[in-house]
Design a protein around this motif. Structure first.
Motif, PDB file in Angstrom:
ATOM      1  N   LYS A  93       0.854  -1.190   0.000  1.00 39.91           N
ATOM      2  CA  LYS A  93       0.000   0.000   0.000  1.00 39.91           C
ATOM      3  C   LYS A  93       0.889   1.238   0.000  1.00 39.91           C
ATOM      4  O   LYS A  93       1.912   1.270   0.667  1.00 39.91           O
ATOM      5  N   ILE A  94       0.488   2.262  -0.758  1.00 35.54           N
ATOM      6  CA  ILE A  94       1.179   3.551  -0.757  1.00 35.54           C
ATOM      7  C   ILE A  94       0.343   4.525   0.070  1.00 35.54           C
ATOM      8  O   ILE A  94      -0.860   4.680  -0.174  1.00 35.54           O
ATOM      9  N   LEU A  95       0.998   5.156   1.044  1.00 33.02           N
ATOM     10  CA  LEU A  95       0.316   6.089   1.935  1.00 33.02           C
ATOM     11  C   LEU A  95       1.124   7.379   2.074  1.00 33.02           C
ATOM     12  O   LEU A  95       2.348   7.351   1.963  1.00 33.02           O
ATOM     13  N   PRO A  96       0.463   8.482   2.422  1.00 30.22           N
ATOM     14  CA  PRO A  96       1.206   9.712   2.706  1.00 30.22           C
ATOM     15  C   PRO A  96       1.727   9.748   4.151  1.00 30.22           C
ATOM     16  O   PRO A  96       2.460  10.654   4.517  1.00 30.22           O
ATOM     17  N   ASP A  97       1.339   8.757   4.949  1.00 30.51           N
ATOM     18  CA  ASP A  97       1.701   8.731   6.365  1.00 30.51           C
ATOM     19  C   ASP A  97       3.039   8.033   6.583  1.00 30.51           C
ATOM     20  O   ASP A  97       3.264   6.935   6.074  1.00 30.51           O
ATOM     21  N   ASN A  98       3.901   8.657   7.390  1.00 29.55           N
ATOM     22  CA  ASN A  98       5.202   8.086   7.732  1.00 29.55           C
ATOM     23  C   ASN A  98       5.057   7.335   9.059  1.00 29.55           C
ATOM     24  O   ASN A  98       5.140   7.924  10.124  1.00 29.55           O
ATOM     25  N   LEU A  99       4.813   6.043   8.975  1.00 24.00           N
ATOM     26  CA  LEU A  99       4.591   5.233  10.174  1.00 24.00           C
ATOM     27  C   LEU A  99       5.920   4.766  10.761  1.00 24.00           C
ATOM     28  O   LEU A  99       6.823   4.373  10.038  1.00 24.00           O
ATOM     29  N   SER A 100       5.995   4.798  12.077  1.00 25.92           N
ATOM     30  CA  SER A 100       7.188   4.257  12.750  1.00 25.92           C
ATOM     31  C   SER A 100       6.869   2.934  13.418  1.00 25.92           C
ATOM     32  O   SER A 100       7.762   2.195  13.811  1.00 25.92           O
ATOM     33  N   ALA A 101       5.577   2.621  13.561  1.00 28.16           N
ATOM     34  CA  ALA A 101       5.146   1.342  14.135  1.00 28.16           C
ATOM     35  C   ALA A 101       3.926   0.854  13.345  1.00 28.16           C
ATOM     36  O   ALA A 101       3.252   1.645  12.673  1.00 28.16           O
ATOM     37  N   PHE A 102       3.648  -0.428  13.438  1.00 25.82           N
ATOM     38  CA  PHE A 102       2.524  -1.015  12.702  1.00 25.82           C
ATOM     39  C   PHE A 102       1.217  -0.397  13.184  1.00 25.82           C
ATOM     40  O   PHE A 102       0.953  -0.322  14.380  1.00 25.82           O
ATOM     41  N   ASP A 103       0.401   0.047  12.243  1.00 27.36           N
ATOM     42  CA  ASP A 103      -0.904   0.630  12.547  1.00 27.36           C
ATOM     43  C   ASP A 103      -1.955  -0.152  11.764  1.00 27.36           C
ATOM     44  O   ASP A 103      -2.084   0.002  10.546  1.00 27.36           O
ATOM     45  N   GLY A 104      -2.710  -0.980  12.470  1.00 29.43           N
ATOM     46  CA  GLY A 104      -3.704  -1.844  11.833  1.00 29.43           C
ATOM     47  C   GLY A 104      -4.860  -1.109  11.206  1.00 29.43           C
ATOM     48  O   GLY A 104      -5.578  -1.657  10.375  1.00 29.43           O
ATOM     49  N   THR A 105      -5.058   0.155  11.566  1.00 29.77           N
ATOM     50  CA  THR A 105      -6.142   0.916  10.944  1.00 29.77           C
ATOM     51  C   THR A 105      -5.748   1.402   9.551  1.00 29.77           C
ATOM     52  O   THR A 105      -6.600   1.590   8.694  1.00 29.77           O
ATOM     53  N   LEU A 106      -4.439   1.612   9.335  1.00 32.40           N
ATOM     54  CA  LEU A 106      -3.964   2.053   8.012  1.00 32.40           C
ATOM     55  C   LEU A 106      -3.462   0.879   7.175  1.00 32.40           C
ATOM     56  O   LEU A 106      -3.686   0.826   5.970  1.00 32.40           O
ATOM     57  N   LEU A 107      -2.761  -0.028   7.808  1.00 33.51           N
ATOM     58  CA  LEU A 107      -2.229  -1.200   7.097  1.00 33.51           C
ATOM     59  C   LEU A 107      -3.197  -2.364   7.326  1.00 33.51           C
ATOM     60  O   LEU A 107      -3.025  -3.195   8.206  1.00 33.51           O
ATOM     61  N   ASP A 108      -4.216  -2.392   6.496  1.00 29.33           N
ATOM     62  CA  ASP A 108      -5.273  -3.378   6.653  1.00 29.33           C
ATOM     63  C   ASP A 108      -5.469  -4.161   5.355  1.00 29.33           C
ATOM     64  O   ASP A 108      -4.674  -4.042   4.425  1.00 29.33           O
ATOM     65  N   GLY A 109      -6.519  -4.920   5.288  1.00 27.45           N
ATOM     66  CA  GLY A 109      -6.811  -5.745   4.116  1.00 27.45           C
ATOM     67  C   GLY A 109      -7.226  -4.965   2.891  1.00 27.45           C
ATOM     68  O   GLY A 109      -7.478  -5.549   1.837  1.00 27.45           O
ATOM     69  N   ASP A 110      -7.306  -3.623   2.979  1.00 28.41           N
ATOM     70  CA  ASP A 110      -7.668  -2.796   1.820  1.00 28.41           C
ATOM     71  C   ASP A 110      -6.500  -2.579   0.862  1.00 28.41           C
ATOM     72  O   ASP A 110      -6.686  -2.064  -0.230  1.00 28.41           O
ATOM     73  N   GLY A 111      -5.280  -2.931   1.295  1.00 24.43           N
ATOM     74  CA  GLY A 111      -4.134  -2.802   0.406  1.00 24.43           C
ATOM     75  C   GLY A 111      -4.213  -3.815  -0.724  1.00 24.43           C
ATOM     76  O   GLY A 111      -5.090  -4.677  -0.752  1.00 24.43           O
ATOM     77  N   THR A 112      -3.294  -3.729  -1.655  1.00 22.80           N
ATOM     78  CA  THR A 112      -3.235  -4.697  -2.751  1.00 22.80           C
ATOM     79  C   THR A 112      -2.628  -5.986  -2.211  1.00 22.80           C
ATOM     80  O   THR A 112      -1.499  -5.986  -1.722  1.00 22.80           O
ATOM     81  N   LYS A 113      -3.384  -7.079  -2.286  1.00 23.53           N
ATOM     82  CA  LYS A 113      -2.886  -8.351  -1.758  1.00 23.53           C
ATOM     83  C   LYS A 113      -1.843  -8.921  -2.714  1.00 23.53           C
ATOM     84  O   LYS A 113      -2.098  -9.086  -3.900  1.00 23.53           O
ATOM     85  N   LEU A 114      -0.676  -9.188  -2.166  1.00 28.49           N
ATOM     86  CA  LEU A 114       0.401  -9.779  -2.964  1.00 28.49           C
ATOM     87  C   LEU A 114       0.240 -11.283  -3.054  1.00 28.49           C
ATOM     88  O   LEU A 114       0.313 -11.856  -4.131  1.00 28.49           O
ATOM     89  N   SER A 115       0.073 -11.932  -1.904  1.00 25.57           N
ATOM     90  CA  SER A 115      -0.073 -13.393  -1.889  1.00 25.57           C
ATOM     91  C   SER A 115      -0.519 -13.841  -0.511  1.00 25.57           C
ATOM     92  O   SER A 115      -0.498 -13.063   0.436  1.00 25.57           O
ATOM     93  N   ASN A 116      -0.883 -15.114  -0.438  1.00 20.71           N
ATOM     94  CA  ASN A 116      -1.114 -15.688   0.879  1.00 20.71           C
ATOM     95  C   ASN A 116       0.252 -16.060   1.455  1.00 20.71           C
ATOM     96  O   ASN A 116       1.271 -15.662   0.913  1.00 20.71           O
ATOM     97  N   THR A 117       0.285 -16.833   2.501  1.00 24.86           N
ATOM     98  CA  THR A 117       1.568 -17.106   3.155  1.00 24.86           C
ATOM     99  C   THR A 117       2.328 -18.288   2.548  1.00 24.86           C
ATOM    100  O   THR A 117       3.328 -18.715   3.111  1.00 24.86           O
ATOM    101  N   THR A 118       1.887 -18.817   1.410  1.00 22.70           N
ATOM    102  CA  THR A 118       2.663 -19.880   0.756  1.00 22.70           C
ATOM    103  C   THR A 118       3.934 -19.317   0.130  1.00 22.70           C
ATOM    104  O   THR A 118       4.919 -20.020  -0.014  1.00 22.70           O
ATOM    105  N   ILE A 119       3.893 -18.053  -0.257  1.00 28.44           N
ATOM    106  CA  ILE A 119       5.080 -17.354  -0.745  1.00 28.44           C
ATOM    107  C   ILE A 119       5.546 -16.463   0.399  1.00 28.44           C
ATOM    108  O   ILE A 119       4.746 -15.727   0.975  1.00 28.44           O
ATOM    109  N   LYS A 120       6.815 -16.526   0.724  1.00 26.87           N
ATOM    110  CA  LYS A 120       7.345 -15.718   1.821  1.00 26.87           C
ATOM    111  C   LYS A 120       8.012 -14.465   1.254  1.00 26.87           C
ATOM    112  O   LYS A 120       8.717 -14.534   0.262  1.00 26.87           O
ATOM    113  N   ILE A 121       7.796 -13.354   1.925  1.00 28.25           N
ATOM    114  CA  ILE A 121       8.463 -12.109   1.558  1.00 28.25           C
ATOM    115  C   ILE A 121       9.390 -11.745   2.708  1.00 28.25           C
ATOM    116  O   ILE A 121       8.963 -11.686   3.861  1.00 28.25           O
TER     117      ILE A 121
END
Length: 179
Positions: A93-121
């Motif tokens: 996800k591209i955001l204008p917010d500079n996060l220093s810690a994980f924020d579940g309200t901004l980094l949620d399932g609305d981002g573009t899903k890359l993959s499930n957990t069968t592929i590791k990043i």
């Protein structure tokens, strides 16, 4: 004698019926061969699906990085690309917010899903933990913002393995197939 002849005829008919309804060894071998061919085809198709999934992740990340660079150069204010992991998979996800810690309200399932957990990043060789992220930012001069970029190598551990190398000085990124 007529009775004996009739009995023999009945036995022949009974044997003939058994042969007509039974399964021969040749038929069993043919069925096993067909099942084997179908099973091997299914295994090959699963391998192709994993390959296609990995390709999709790489292409999405590659285009997201290019999109981030263009957005940063053309808009006022900074833009940040977040690659993050939730319980059901990896997102970008591209955001204008500079996060220093994980924020579940901004980094949620609305981002573009890359993959499930069968592929590791992985971030610099370490798999991204659940509810964590890596952040990438550009400067207005189209180079990586080293203060706000937390990764230099993104590893996509799928079939096959890929890495995306970020060249801080030039702002370029390269997709490399790992061996």
């Amino acid at each position: 004698e007529e009775l004996r002849g009739a009995t023999m005829t009945m036995q022949k008919l009974h044997r003939q019926r058994l042969r007509d309804h039974g399964i021969t060894l040749v038929e069993i071998i043919i069925v096993i061969a067909i099942v084997g061919i179908l099973a091997s085809t299914a295994v090959m198709m699963i391998g192709h699906l994993h390959y296609a999934d990995t390709q999709k992740v790489v292409k999405t990340l590659d285009s997201s990085l290019s999109q981030l660079q263009v957005k940063t150069m053309s808009k006022s204010g900074n833009q940040y690309l977040y690659i993050y992991r939730l319980t059901n998979g990896y997102y970008v996800k591209i955001l204008p917010d500079n996060l220093s810690a994980f924020d579940g309200t901004l980094l949620d399932g609305d981002g573009t899903k890359l993959s499930n957990t069968t592929i590791k990043i992985c971030q610099n060789g370490t798999e991204l933990a659940e509810n964590s992220f890596m952040k990438i930012a550009y400067t207005k001069q189209a180079t990586f913002d080293t203060t706000n970029t937390t990764v230099q190598t993104i590893l996509i551990d799928g079939v096959p393995k890929y890495s995306i190398q970020l060249v801080y000085d030039t702002g370029k990124h390269f997709v490399v197939t790992e061996s």
